[in-house]
Design an enzyme around this catalytic site. Sequence first.
Site, PDB file in Angstrom:
ATOM      1  N   HIS A 220       0.798  -1.231   0.000  1.00  0.00           N
ATOM      2  CA  HIS A 220       0.000   0.000   0.000  1.00  0.00           C
ATOM      3  C   HIS A 220       0.833   1.285   0.000  1.00  0.00           C
ATOM      4  O   HIS A 220       0.303   2.370  -0.207  1.00  0.00           O
ATOM      5  CB  HIS A 220      -0.953   0.026   1.202  1.00  0.00           C
ATOM      6  CG  HIS A 220      -0.272   0.402   2.487  1.00  0.00           C
ATOM      7  ND1 HIS A 220       0.356  -0.529   3.272  1.00  0.00           N
ATOM      8  CD2 HIS A 220      -0.087   1.594   3.095  1.00  0.00           C
ATOM      9  CE1 HIS A 220       0.882   0.084   4.324  1.00  0.00           C
ATOM     10  NE2 HIS A 220       0.643   1.379   4.239  1.00  0.00           N
TER      11      HIS A 220
HETATM   12  C1  UD1 Z   1      -1.432   6.173   5.567  1.00  0.00           C
HETATM   13  C2  UD1 Z   1      -0.069   6.631   6.073  1.00  0.00           C
HETATM   14  C3  UD1 Z   1       0.909   5.462   6.046  1.00  0.00           C
HETATM   15  C4  UD1 Z   1       0.348   4.274   6.806  1.00  0.00           C
HETATM   16  C5  UD1 Z   1      -1.028   3.928   6.262  1.00  0.00           C
HETATM   17  C6  UD1 Z   1      -1.645   2.790   7.039  1.00  0.00           C
HETATM   18  C7  UD1 Z   1       0.394   9.005   5.564  1.00  0.00           C
HETATM   19  C8  UD1 Z   1       1.189   9.926   4.736  1.00  0.00           C
HETATM   20  N1  UD1 Z   1       0.488   7.699   5.243  1.00  0.00           N
HETATM   21  O1  UD1 Z   1      -1.266   5.815   4.197  1.00  0.00           O
HETATM   22  O2  UD1 Z   1       2.110   5.856   6.654  1.00  0.00           O
HETATM   23  O3  UD1 Z   1       1.220   3.169   6.643  1.00  0.00           O
HETATM   24  O4  UD1 Z   1      -1.875   5.077   6.327  1.00  0.00           O
HETATM   25  O5  UD1 Z   1      -2.699   2.199   6.355  1.00  0.00           O
HETATM   26  O6  UD1 Z   1      -0.281   9.439   6.478  1.00  0.00           O
HETATM   27  N2  UD1 Z   1      -8.421   5.756   1.034  1.00  0.00           N
HETATM   28  C9  UD1 Z   1      -9.658   5.188   0.991  1.00  0.00           C
HETATM   29  N3  UD1 Z   1     -10.305   4.925   2.174  1.00  0.00           N
HETATM   30  C10 UD1 Z   1      -9.762   5.230   3.383  1.00  0.00           C
HETATM   31  C11 UD1 Z   1      -8.489   5.843   3.408  1.00  0.00           C
HETATM   32  C12 UD1 Z   1      -7.828   6.086   2.238  1.00  0.00           C
HETATM   33  O7  UD1 Z   1     -10.182   4.882  -0.051  1.00  0.00           O
HETATM   34  O8  UD1 Z   1     -10.404   4.942   4.408  1.00  0.00           O
HETATM   35  C13 UD1 Z   1      -7.680   5.986  -0.240  1.00  0.00           C
HETATM   36  C14 UD1 Z   1      -7.901   7.339  -0.824  1.00  0.00           C
HETATM   37  O9  UD1 Z   1      -7.939   7.210  -2.223  1.00  0.00           O
HETATM   38  C15 UD1 Z   1      -6.660   8.102  -0.423  1.00  0.00           C
HETATM   39  C16 UD1 Z   1      -5.603   7.019  -0.419  1.00  0.00           C
HETATM   40  O10 UD1 Z   1      -6.300   5.856   0.019  1.00  0.00           O
HETATM   41  O11 UD1 Z   1      -6.378   9.157  -1.288  1.00  0.00           O
HETATM   42  C17 UD1 Z   1      -4.446   7.306   0.495  1.00  0.00           C
HETATM   43  O12 UD1 Z   1      -4.886   7.472   1.820  1.00  0.00           O
HETATM   44  P1  UD1 Z   1      -4.027   8.287   2.896  1.00  0.00           P
HETATM   45  O13 UD1 Z   1      -4.728   8.307   4.188  1.00  0.00           O
HETATM   46  O14 UD1 Z   1      -3.621   9.595   2.342  1.00  0.00           O
HETATM   47  O15 UD1 Z   1      -2.690   7.448   3.044  1.00  0.00           O
HETATM   48  P2  UD1 Z   1      -2.490   5.869   3.191  1.00  0.00           P
HETATM   49  O16 UD1 Z   1      -1.993   5.330   1.923  1.00  0.00           O
HETATM   50  O17 UD1 Z   1      -3.669   5.196   3.792  1.00  0.00           O
END
Ligand code: UD1
Length: 368
Positions: A220
């Site tokens: 991820h």
């Molecule tokens: C975040 C953390 C990462 C951690 C991970 C755990 C940051 C920069 N990164 O990454 O260090 O290892 O969480 O899982 O904070 N999305 C959904 N549903 C959700 C959440 C996210 O669909 O509930 C999708 C969205 O398209 C979003 C993308 O995932 O744009 C990225 O989500 P984001 O929270 O920015 O970072 P993670 O990749 O989850």
Amino acid sequence: MDGSLSAVGLRNRSSEMKIVTIVGARPQFIKAAAVSRELRKHHTEVLIHTGQHYDPKMSDIFFEGLEMPPADVNLSVGSGSHGAQTGAMLKGVEEVMQREKPDWVLIYGDTNSTLAGALAASKLHIPVAHVEAGLRSFNRRMPEEVNRVVADHLSELLFCPSDTAVRNLASEGITKGVHLVGDVMLDVLTWAKQRVEAKPPEILHKLGVKKGGYLLATVHRAENTDDPKRLAGIVNAFNSINETIVFPVHPRAQKTFAEGAYKLNAHVKLIEPVGYFDMVALTNSARLVLTDSGGLQKDAYWLGAPCVTLRDETEWVETVNAGWNVLVGSDTTRITEAVSSFAPPAKRPALYGEGSVSGKCVELLAHR
Ligand code: UD1
């Protein structure tokens, strides 16, 4: 360093404190589950969920499964660019901090929620305590590395999981308020393992897999999912591995792996994100783990599953030094070779302390 694993927990309790805790992403719910339970025995906690992770399978499932108190405030910030997401969090957590006037702000790990909490609190002159302080990948292209460097430099209490973390902080000039307490994830894992062994979840049966008969994968990190070359290397490797792979997919990557150029073959069982107990059960029974997650590298170690890490560096260098984790990056051949030949030694020394970390953190907060 101000304290050691053995030195903390020996002092008397002081009066009740008010703590604002900030969580937002999956691994933070797991860590806070352990510390909140301990904290609420004698102190008041205001739990802020930034809403960084909002899908029920990324959030609610952990609050329910880990018997966490519901968040007192949910900022529902959701997804966005780093600036937009962190900015919205800053505004939201600042309002709560101004209203609640806590004695401490407690932050976890290295996400954008961690960064927002550290920045907002320090501007309001509220002391910050950082759980999982001192980790470094020395790769500033990772958003997590930037978040953790800033968080550590703004924190007054730094709870380190390892000697390496303490040394990393010292090399950046941070020695005050630094405590080697061990890894809080071990508190939760120990509890979860007992539950999983007493009442095995049905996930293995549902997936039609048996102990030792499959690999467990997670991918991820933005450095892998957002880089076409790295992603192709990983997908080609997974597609050419001749074993069942169970792959719970983060919502950010669901479409990527299910269709189009990076489609995975049928022997890779793509499943929705799973709750903590199912993940512990899956890790406990996997022949080997393939991952770019930080937390899973340690869970694999503690549960005795060899770990092949799909990154070029790791913060958890002790697992590599112990011979149970190998860094292979995203190169197809290196991944497939590691899957077929990686054989850790018989010995698995205790790493990251002996547990009971949550209690040590709360004691240290109470006596600053
Ligand atoms: C975040 C953390 C990462 C951690 C991970 C755990 C940051 C920069 N990164 O990454 O260090 O290892 O969480 O899982 O904070 N999305 C959904 N549903 C959700 C959440 C996210 O669909 O509930 C999708 C969205 O398209 C979003 C993308 O995932 O744009 C990225 O989500 P984001 O929270 O920015 O970072 P993670 O990749 O989850």
